[in-house]
Structures are given as C-alpha cells and as structure tokens.
Design a protein around this motif. Structure first.
Motif, PDB file in Angstrom:
ATOM      1  N   UNK A 188       0.838  -1.204   0.000  1.00  0.00           N
ATOM      2  CA  UNK A 188       0.000   0.000   0.000  1.00  0.00           C
ATOM      3  C   UNK A 188       0.870   1.250   0.000  1.00  0.00           C
ATOM      4  N   UNK A 189       1.944   1.229   0.805  1.00  0.00           N
ATOM      5  CA  UNK A 189       2.880   2.362   0.806  1.00  0.00           C
ATOM      6  C   UNK A 189       3.562   2.481  -0.553  1.00  0.00           C
ATOM      7  N   UNK A 190       3.932   1.356  -1.144  1.00  0.00           N
ATOM      8  CA  UNK A 190       4.565   1.379  -2.465  1.00  0.00           C
ATOM      9  C   UNK A 190       3.635   1.988  -3.506  1.00  0.00           C
ATOM     10  N   UNK A 191       2.366   1.611  -3.451  1.00  0.00           N
ATOM     11  CA  UNK A 191       1.408   2.149  -4.428  1.00  0.00           C
ATOM     12  C   UNK A 191       1.309   3.661  -4.330  1.00  0.00           C
ATOM     13  N   UNK A 192       1.243   4.173  -3.107  1.00  0.00           N
ATOM     14  CA  UNK A 192       1.126   5.615  -2.932  1.00  0.00           C
ATOM     15  C   UNK A 192       2.383   6.338  -3.419  1.00  0.00           C
ATOM     16  N   UNK A 193       3.560   5.771  -3.129  1.00  0.00           N
ATOM     17  CA  UNK A 193       4.805   6.418  -3.535  1.00  0.00           C
ATOM     18  C   UNK A 193       4.958   6.388  -5.049  1.00  0.00           C
ATOM     19  N   UNK A 194       4.605   5.288  -5.684  1.00  0.00           N
ATOM     20  CA  UNK A 194       4.715   5.207  -7.144  1.00  0.00           C
ATOM     21  C   UNK A 194       3.758   6.174  -7.819  1.00  0.00           C
ATOM     22  N   UNK A 195       2.598   6.393  -7.216  1.00  0.00           N
ATOM     23  CA  UNK A 195       1.653   7.356  -7.782  1.00  0.00           C
ATOM     24  C   UNK A 195       2.148   8.794  -7.599  1.00  0.00           C
ATOM     25  N   UNK A 196       2.854   9.036  -6.488  1.00  0.00           N
ATOM     26  CA  UNK A 196       3.331  10.397  -6.197  1.00  0.00           C
ATOM     27  C   UNK A 196       4.713  10.316  -5.545  1.00  0.00           C
ATOM     28  N   UNK A 197       5.771  10.306  -6.320  1.00  0.00           N
ATOM     29  CA  UNK A 197       7.124  10.211  -5.746  1.00  0.00           C
ATOM     30  C   UNK A 197       7.481  11.360  -4.816  1.00  0.00           C
ATOM     31  N   UNK A 198       6.726  12.451  -4.852  1.00  0.00           N
ATOM     32  CA  UNK A 198       7.008  13.575  -3.967  1.00  0.00           C
ATOM     33  C   UNK A 198       6.765  13.222  -2.498  1.00  0.00           C
ATOM     34  N   UNK A 199       6.118  12.075  -2.230  1.00  0.00           N
ATOM     35  CA  UNK A 199       5.868  11.664  -0.847  1.00  0.00           C
ATOM     36  C   UNK A 199       7.121  11.156  -0.153  1.00  0.00           C
ATOM     37  N   UNK A 200       8.190  10.913  -0.920  1.00  0.00           N
ATOM     38  CA  UNK A 200       9.428  10.407  -0.325  1.00  0.00           C
ATOM     39  C   UNK A 200       9.978  11.459   0.643  1.00  0.00           C
ATOM     40  N   UNK A 201      10.294  10.998   1.850  1.00  0.00           N
ATOM     41  CA  UNK A 201      10.775  11.891   2.894  1.00  0.00           C
ATOM     42  C   UNK A 201       9.679  12.472   3.750  1.00  0.00           C
TER      43      UNK A 201
END
Length: 437
Positions: A131-144
C-alpha cells in the motif's frame, strides 16, 4: 320367486358397491399418500436448501468485511530511494516493508526484545508495504514525508476481530498469544483499527496470505473462458442443429449422429478434460492453464446441450410458417434464416445460457488441463495463465487457515450469484420472446 330374484340382485348390487367403495378408498388413500410424499419431498428439499444457503452465507458474508489498521509511515529516502534517482525501477525495489516496520516499532517503543518485535510484526499483513509502495509510485514527492496508509491486519487478527477466535480459550490452544492480543487492543483503543468492505477480495488475484487473497483473477479467467466457449459453441451448435433439422436426410447415418449427440450430453465432464489434455495441450501444444484451452474444452462439453436445445426450438416452429414462406416464393435458405430461425432464436438463446451456466460451474475438465495452478497475476488475454471460480473454490477449500474458510464461502456466493443471474436471464428471455401457437 320374483322376490328372491330381486333380493339376490340387491345383494349383488350391494357387494359390487362395497367392492367399488373399497377400491375407491384404496385409490383415495394412495392419492393422499402420494400427495404426502410429494409435500414431504418438497419440504425436505427446501430444508436442505435453507441449510445450505444458511451455512454458506453464515461462513461467507464476513469475508466481504476486512479489519484494517490506519497508521502514519515515514517514507524515508534511506529505505525507499537510497540512490536518490526517483526512477520508477529504483522505487519499485525500495524497502517499503522496512519503512512499515519502523513505523510499527515507533508506536511500541517498549517492545525491545527480538522475539517480541517479531511477534508484534505478525499483527500486520505482509502486504502492508504494497500500500505504501502504491502511494509512492503514484506520487514520488511523498518520499521523505509522513504518509498515512490503511493496511490489512494479519488474517488471525481479522478472525479475532470477527469473533472466530475466542479470547477465553487457553493461550496454548490458539495461534495468537495474550501479548499479541494486548497489542491489538492497544491499537483498537487508539482508534487505529477499523472494519470496512474488503476491496481486496474483489480486486486482487490469489495469494498465500488469506488477507491478501482475491477473486478478481478467477473472475477474469472465468470471463475469458466463457467468451471463448460462447464464441465457438453457439454458432457451431446452431449450424449443426439447422443442418440436422432442416437439411439432413433421415437415414441410418443421421440416426447414428443424433444418438451420439444425445450420448455426448451425458458423458462425464472429466472425459472432455482428458480429451483436451491429449488434443489441445499435447498434440497442438497450446499453453497450459490458459482460458483459451479451457474455453475449447468447455465448448466440446457444451456443444451437445446447445444442439439439442436448438433442435427443440426449431421443432417448436409450426410447419405452416415454413409452408407459407415457401408458398410465397422464398428459397429454403431464405425460409430458414428469415422466418424459422428468428422464431426459434429465443429457445436457442435460453438453451445456450443454461449451457453456459453449466459450463461456468465445471471444475473437473479444467483440472485436467492445468487450470489448478496457483496464479497470482490477473490475466490480460485468453492466452495468459489463469484459473476460474470453481477451481479457485477448490484451491481455497484445501487450505488449512480459518480465514480461507470464509473466503471459500464468499467465492461460492459470488459463483452462485453469477449462476442465478444467468438462469434469470434465460427465464426472462423465454418469457419475453415466448410465442404460443
């Protein structure tokens, strides 16, 4: 003498009347017994049906609800994108489960022992990182940043939340410990535990983890299989019925063909599976466990049903329709396709839908061609490896986990829903287009 003759005649009449009345009593008694047997048979059938549906619904409805935990996870660059490239292939390979583990341990700082940490992580599904991977792949700006995710709990704690695992039994007799139940209650007291519709069940493929297992792969596989079956069996079956009923001469050869068609309708379905294994897989080399092979096998099994139903529909068209069309100058082909076939089509469609519903519930022939394989990915074409709903039920029924019991019943509910819809469509077609001559 006349009085004696009259009295003898009266005696004979009374004897005849007694015999007739006794016979009538026996017949009425037999009729009452027959009615009782009929009512008893219907009552027993209804009771068994109620028991069946009660059991299935009681076990399966809870599978449509899933226990989830909402938590805040830090999508740290060290875990997800240590190279800092922000490329998709690098992001896919990130340690998302490690990020979830860090968030869980941060919620329970008092858990320090290695075994306790392992037991704590068993509360959460292995799919939490996806689930975390899906969100990050949809919006890489969430990293950090801190990301709020809603993830399923492990199946044992889902069963605990639904009441299938009792807290009152001794700890040694259940798979989860008192300490794990305490951690689960802590999450619940913080408002992090919720229950909602199990979207995973209807949107994912199969999985070894019950909380991640879904029916969508089997539903798509069943769809592709039935499309192949219908595309081939309906035109071939209707064409065969038209030829046998309208064109074929009545001789011993056509009699042999008709007998064989009727016999094929009663052949066990696993025989068609063996035929598909020998012909489509070994001889033609088609891909194993593919819907196209399953559709071909079910097409062979479905053809006799469609031919028999289509011939019955053609026979139901009055001869006067044929005679009137020919009398007005139509050719035989025009008479069949312009007049007879449109009138017979509702009956043909009804038989075809019933045959397709029968094919949807088949398991044995598909097991023989390898559709029993464990398939995680959703098939995109009829040539991709796949499974079907009955086989998925068979696979889940063989799994020991308690969570798979409710998912098995849920899959049965979905399959019965499709069967009811298909049979209802057949009834509606018959009612809508039925003609009484």
């Amino acid at each position: 003498m006349d009085s004696k003759t009259a009295s003898a005649a009266e005696i004979r009449k009374r004897k005849i009347a007694d015999v007739v009345n006794a016979g009538l009593k026996r017949r009425y008694a037999a009729e009452r017994r027959f009615r009782f047997y009929g009512v008893a048979a219907i009552a027993i059938s209804m009771i068994m049906l109620v028991v069946l549906f009660t059991t299935i619904l009681g076990n399966g409805l809870t599978a449509f609800v899933q226990t989830r935990v909402t938590m805040d996870v830090v999508a740290s660059a060290e875990r997800i994108d240590p190279q800092g490239t922000r490329k998709r292939e690098d992001l896919v390979a990130g340690d998302y489960q490690g990020a979830v583990r860090d968030a869980v341990l941060a919620m329970f700082p008092e858990v320090t022992a290695r075994k306790d940490r392992k037991d704590l992580m068993e509360l959460f599904s292995n799919g939490a990182g996806y689930e975390l991977q899906r969100k990050v792949l949809e919006n890489p700006d969430l990293i950090g940043k801190t990301v709020r995710v809603e993830v399923p709990v492990a199946s044992e704690f889902d069963m605990l939340s639904k009441g299938y695992i009792s807290r009152d039994v001794p700890e040694a007799e259940r798979k989860i410990s008192d300490k794990q139940i305490g951690w689960f209650d802590t999450l619940k007291s913080k408002g992090m535990i919720s229950m909602g519709f199990n979207t995973t069940l209807m949107s994912s493929g199969d999985s070894r983890q019950p909380e991640l297992a879904g029916l969508w792969g089997a539903i798509v596989g069943s769809f592709y299989t039935l499309v192949v079956t219908l595309t081939l069996s309906f035109p071939i079956g209707v064409a065969a019925a038209i030829y046998l009923e309208e064109f074929a001469p009545k001789n011993k050869w056509t009699d042999i063909i008709e007998v064989n068609i009727n016999n094929l309708a009663a052949v066990p379905s696993i025989v068609f599976g063996l035929l598909g294994l020998a012909v489509f897989l070994q001889f033609f080399g088609l891909p194993r466990s593919a819907p196209v092979v399953g559709g071909l096998v079910l097409m062979l099994m479905n053809l006799p049903i469609i031919i028999i139903a289509s011939r019955a529909a053609l026979k139901s068209v009055p001869p006067s329709i044929r005679e009137a069309a020919l009398g007005l100058g139509a050719s035989k082909l025009q008479m069949i396709f312009h007049h007879v076939l449109p009138l017979a089509m509702p009956g043909m469609l009804t038989g075809t839908i019933i045959g397709m519903a029968h094919a949807l519930g088949e398991t044995a022939p598909l097991l023989m061609i390898g559709m029993v394989a464990f398939i995680v990915d959703i098939p995109h074409t009829p040539l991709d490896p796949s499974t079907v709903l009955p086989v998925q039920i068979y696979l889940w029924a063989d799994s020991p986990e308690r969570a798979f019991v409710e998912r098995t019943s849920a899959a049965i509910i979905v399959l019965l829903g499709f069967l009811i819809l298909m049979n209802a469509a057949a009834v509606l077609l018959r009612k809508k287009f039925e003609r009484r001559w």
